[in-house]
Design a protein around this motif. Sequence first.
Motif, mmCIF file in Angstrom:
data_model
loop_
_atom_site.group_PDB
_atom_site.id
_atom_site.type_symbol
_atom_site.label_atom_id
_atom_site.label_comp_id
_atom_site.label_asym_id
_atom_site.label_seq_id
_atom_site.Cartn_x
_atom_site.Cartn_y
_atom_site.Cartn_z
ATOM 1 N N SER A 178 26.475 36.739 42.375
ATOM 2 C CA SER A 178 25.754 37.437 43.429
ATOM 3 C C SER A 178 25.744 36.639 44.723
ATOM 4 N N THR A 179 26.332 35.428 44.711
ATOM 5 C CA THR A 179 26.413 34.658 45.960
ATOM 6 C C THR A 179 27.741 34.966 46.660
ATOM 7 N N ASP A 180 27.791 34.676 47.955
ATOM 8 C CA ASP A 180 28.859 35.177 48.808
ATOM 9 C C ASP A 180 30.275 34.845 48.320
ATOM 10 N N THR A 181 30.579 33.562 48.161
ATOM 11 C CA THR A 181 31.975 33.185 47.876
ATOM 12 C C THR A 181 32.450 33.681 46.505
ATOM 13 N N PRO A 182 31.689 33.437 45.411
ATOM 14 C CA PRO A 182 32.158 33.971 44.124
ATOM 15 C C PRO A 182 32.315 35.494 44.142
ATOM 16 N N ARG A 183 31.403 36.166 44.855
ATOM 17 C CA ARG A 183 31.499 37.635 44.908
ATOM 18 C C ARG A 183 32.793 38.048 45.597
ATOM 19 N N PHE A 184 33.076 37.414 46.723
ATOM 20 C CA PHE A 184 34.289 37.760 47.451
ATOM 21 C C PHE A 184 35.529 37.508 46.603
ATOM 22 N N LEU A 185 35.558 36.321 45.957
ATOM 23 C CA LEU A 185 36.752 35.960 45.181
ATOM 24 C C LEU A 185 36.918 36.866 43.966
ATOM 25 N N THR A 186 35.791 37.235 43.311
ATOM 26 C CA THR A 186 35.890 38.137 42.161
ATOM 27 C C THR A 186 36.425 39.493 42.601
ATOM 28 N N ALA A 187 35.868 40.019 43.724
ATOM 29 C CA ALA A 187 36.345 41.305 44.221
ATOM 30 C C ALA A 187 37.834 41.221 44.536
ATOM 31 N N LEU A 188 38.242 40.102 45.159
ATOM 32 C CA LEU A 188 39.654 39.931 45.503
ATOM 33 C C LEU A 188 40.515 39.878 44.247
ATOM 34 N N ALA A 189 40.029 39.146 43.224
ATOM 35 C CA ALA A 189 40.812 39.024 41.992
ATOM 36 C C ALA A 189 41.012 40.391 41.348
ATOM 37 N N ILE A 190 39.926 41.186 41.289
ATOM 38 C CA ILE A 190 40.037 42.511 40.680
ATOM 39 C C ILE A 190 40.969 43.384 41.508
ATOM 40 N N PHE A 191 40.809 43.303 42.836
ATOM 41 C CA PHE A 191 41.644 44.112 43.722
ATOM 42 C C PHE A 191 43.112 43.729 43.564
ATOM 43 N N ALA A 192 43.388 42.405 43.577
ATOM 44 C CA ALA A 192 44.780 41.950 43.495
ATOM 45 C C ALA A 192 45.407 42.388 42.180
ATOM 46 N N THR A 193 44.657 42.229 41.065
ATOM 47 C CA THR A 193 45.176 42.662 39.774
ATOM 48 C C THR A 193 45.509 44.148 39.796
ATOM 49 N N GLY A 194 44.556 44.941 40.323
ATOM 50 C CA GLY A 194 44.772 46.381 40.382
ATOM 51 C C GLY A 194 45.974 46.735 41.235
ATOM 52 N N LEU A 195 46.103 46.053 42.367
ATOM 53 C CA LEU A 195 47.187 46.369 43.297
ATOM 54 C C LEU A 195 48.546 46.052 42.684
ATOM 55 N N LEU A 196 48.665 44.837 42.093
ATOM 56 C CA LEU A 196 49.956 44.437 41.537
ATOM 57 C C LEU A 196 50.307 45.286 40.323
ATOM 58 N N LEU A 197 49.288 45.615 39.505
ATOM 59 C CA LEU A 197 49.549 46.484 38.357
ATOM 60 C C LEU A 197 50.033 47.856 38.824
ATOM 61 N N SER A 198 49.418 48.369 39.881
ATOM 62 C CA SER A 198 49.821 49.702 40.328
ATOM 63 C C SER A 198 51.223 49.651 40.928
ATOM 64 N N LEU A 199 51.563 48.537 41.591
ATOM 65 C CA LEU A 199 52.928 48.408 42.111
ATOM 66 C C LEU A 199 53.930 48.388 40.960
ATOM 67 N N ALA A 200 53.621 47.580 39.934
ATOM 68 C CA ALA A 200 54.520 47.517 38.778
ATOM 69 C C ALA A 200 54.619 48.886 38.117
ATOM 70 N N LEU A 201 53.472 49.568 38.045
ATOM 71 C CA LEU A 201 53.444 50.864 37.365
ATOM 72 C C LEU A 201 54.308 51.890 38.090
ATOM 73 N N VAL A 202 54.132 52.005 39.398
ATOM 74 C CA VAL A 202 54.840 53.090 40.088
ATOM 75 C C VAL A 202 56.329 52.790 40.208
ATOM 76 N N ARG A 203 56.713 51.504 40.051
ATOM 77 C CA ARG A 203 58.133 51.188 40.083
ATOM 78 C C ARG A 203 58.752 51.243 38.691
ATOM 79 N N SER A 204 57.902 51.496 37.682
ATOM 80 C CA SER A 204 58.406 51.529 36.311
ATOM 81 C C SER A 204 58.937 52.929 35.982
ATOM 82 N N PHE A 205 59.517 53.040 34.806
ATOM 83 C CA PHE A 205 60.032 54.330 34.352
ATOM 84 C C PHE A 205 58.917 55.366 34.274
ATOM 85 N N PHE A 206 57.762 54.915 33.736
ATOM 86 C CA PHE A 206 56.656 55.863 33.594
ATOM 87 C C PHE A 206 56.161 56.341 34.963
ATOM 88 N N GLY A 207 56.157 55.403 35.932
ATOM 89 C CA GLY A 207 55.725 55.789 37.276
ATOM 90 C C GLY A 207 56.586 56.902 37.839
#
Lengths: 292, 310
Positions: free
Chosen positions: B151-180
């Motif tokens: 709930s403090t500033d820096t860990p919150r920012f980094l956690t949000a970034l980590a979740i966002f980055a994971t989601g973004l890279l997964l979606s990039l891999a997904l849409v470039r895959s056969f299933f995408g």
Amino acid sequence: MAFGPFLLLALMEGLVTAAVLALAASGLSLVFGVMRVVNVAHGEFYMLGAVLAWAVTTMIPGPPALAFLAAVLIAPVLVAALAAAADGLILKRLNYDPEATIVATIGLLYILQQAALSLYGPNANPVTAPFEWRIQLPWFGYSGYKLFVVLAAGLVLLGLWLFMTRTKAGLVMRATQVDRSTAQAFGINVDRVYMGTFALGAGLAALAGVLIVPIQQAQYLMGHDPLLLSFIVVIIGGLGSLRGTLIAALVIGLSDGVISMFFTPTLAKILATLLVAMVLVFRPQGLFGARA
Amino acid sequence: MKHWTLHLALIAVLFSAQYWLSPYHATNLARIMVLAVFAMGYNLAFGYTGLLSLGHALLLSAGMYAAGLPAQLWGWSAGPAFIAGIVGGGLVAATLGLLALRTAGVSFMIVTLMFAQAGYLTLLYFAPVTGGDDGFALAPASRTLMGIDLSTDTPRFLTALAIFATGLLLSLALVRSFFGRTMVAMRENEERSRMLGYNPFTVKLAALTLSGLYAGAAGAAYAILFGYVGASFATIQYSILPMLYVLMGGAGTTLGPFLGALVMFALIEAATGLTTAHQFIVGAALVVLVLFAPKGVLGTIRERWVRWLP
């Protein structure tokens, strides 16, 4: 109060709901039937009708009946004009693409709601009923105005039915509904039919709003519930079928009245919403519609 | 290669943002990243598979409550609660899909809207547990991950970034895959892909479930990082917002949801000084986008200049 009279009261309240709902839903059904447009902003036209009724009745001095009569005449016409403008400026440019028009009418919903909030304010304001008259039943007294609403809605719907089946304009609208391009080939100005239909649909919603406002105060968020209920009615009745819409409005209105007397309104709404979703999933043509 | 470079560059810029943004703006950016995860999920269903849903608030709030209720009732910590949120979003999405995917087009929109409305009313009905519209605040114990206070500033920012980055890279891999590509085939021409031997129902169900996993992750992340769980996140408004973000940024582009969320936040922030009519901005943005720029910002850029944009 004994169970019998209690049920009677519930049914009478349900009848009022059904009458107003039938008016609003027939507008939605008409727009969907003729134009294949799902108008998400329909509830806001209802809200605008109520708010404009308040504005007209406060501006016009004199006896409440006269002011209310003015509201009945002016508010739906203003709302219909607004809807016609929205049709020409937005929907027509989208070529009435079903999904794009839904997004656009969601935008319209937000714009109209914000306009009402900014210009009219967040408060609910009452409008005086045109007449004070109570019917004294053996068990309870009942507002005469509510019965007048049922009667008025019935007359308007009868008029709508006559308009659709007995006049040239109604014939043209039905022809456009059945086959747009053939209608155009026969020289029907489809653009004008669409604009008129959208205006008529919005006007019906606004009239429902005007009629309800002496019972329920005018408020900028009041369009939400009628929108969902109208959707429910139109879907159960079969999208685009006017007769189905009427029957469904009666069923939904009456059962809403009875259920919310005996159960909490939230539970009643959950059940109704789920029922409708299931009807759409398993019987997409509606319970009364002949085809999708 | 350039796809990955572009996406990693964005993540690097966002990582550096914590050093040059004020705490107020950094918190806002964390919020934008969490909502962008939600919008990325929406984009998988709408932008790539062509499923225009009006019920994604149900999936967001499913994740939020699946994470928030165990945390509230049984004192789960952030890690298990977050996983519960993802699973909750996916399960509700799969159930919704099994029913709603029997319909298509306008009916699909109305059915998803109705289910989401029923979900919202259910949250209100069980207000003693769910807190209803008022919601409840998460206890500090549920907002710590391996001893770090989120709930403090820096860990919150980094956690949000980590979740966002994971989601973004997964979606990039997904849409470039056969299933995408199969997902896009459903959007472009369902009948033709059926003739080619694909089962539209399973592909769309999988896409919607993936979308639900994203929405669930976003809901759970919101609950844990901002410490609030409430039924207001189940209202129709939160079904419209991801649609708006995706339309603004560009449907069917991997970076569109984030860009759309960022632009809409900036628009509303900029307009706050002029007017309090936020809804008007949302409404006007929807109408203008659908009329004049149905492809959104990145969709237009891809069409005109940068053809390789994923």
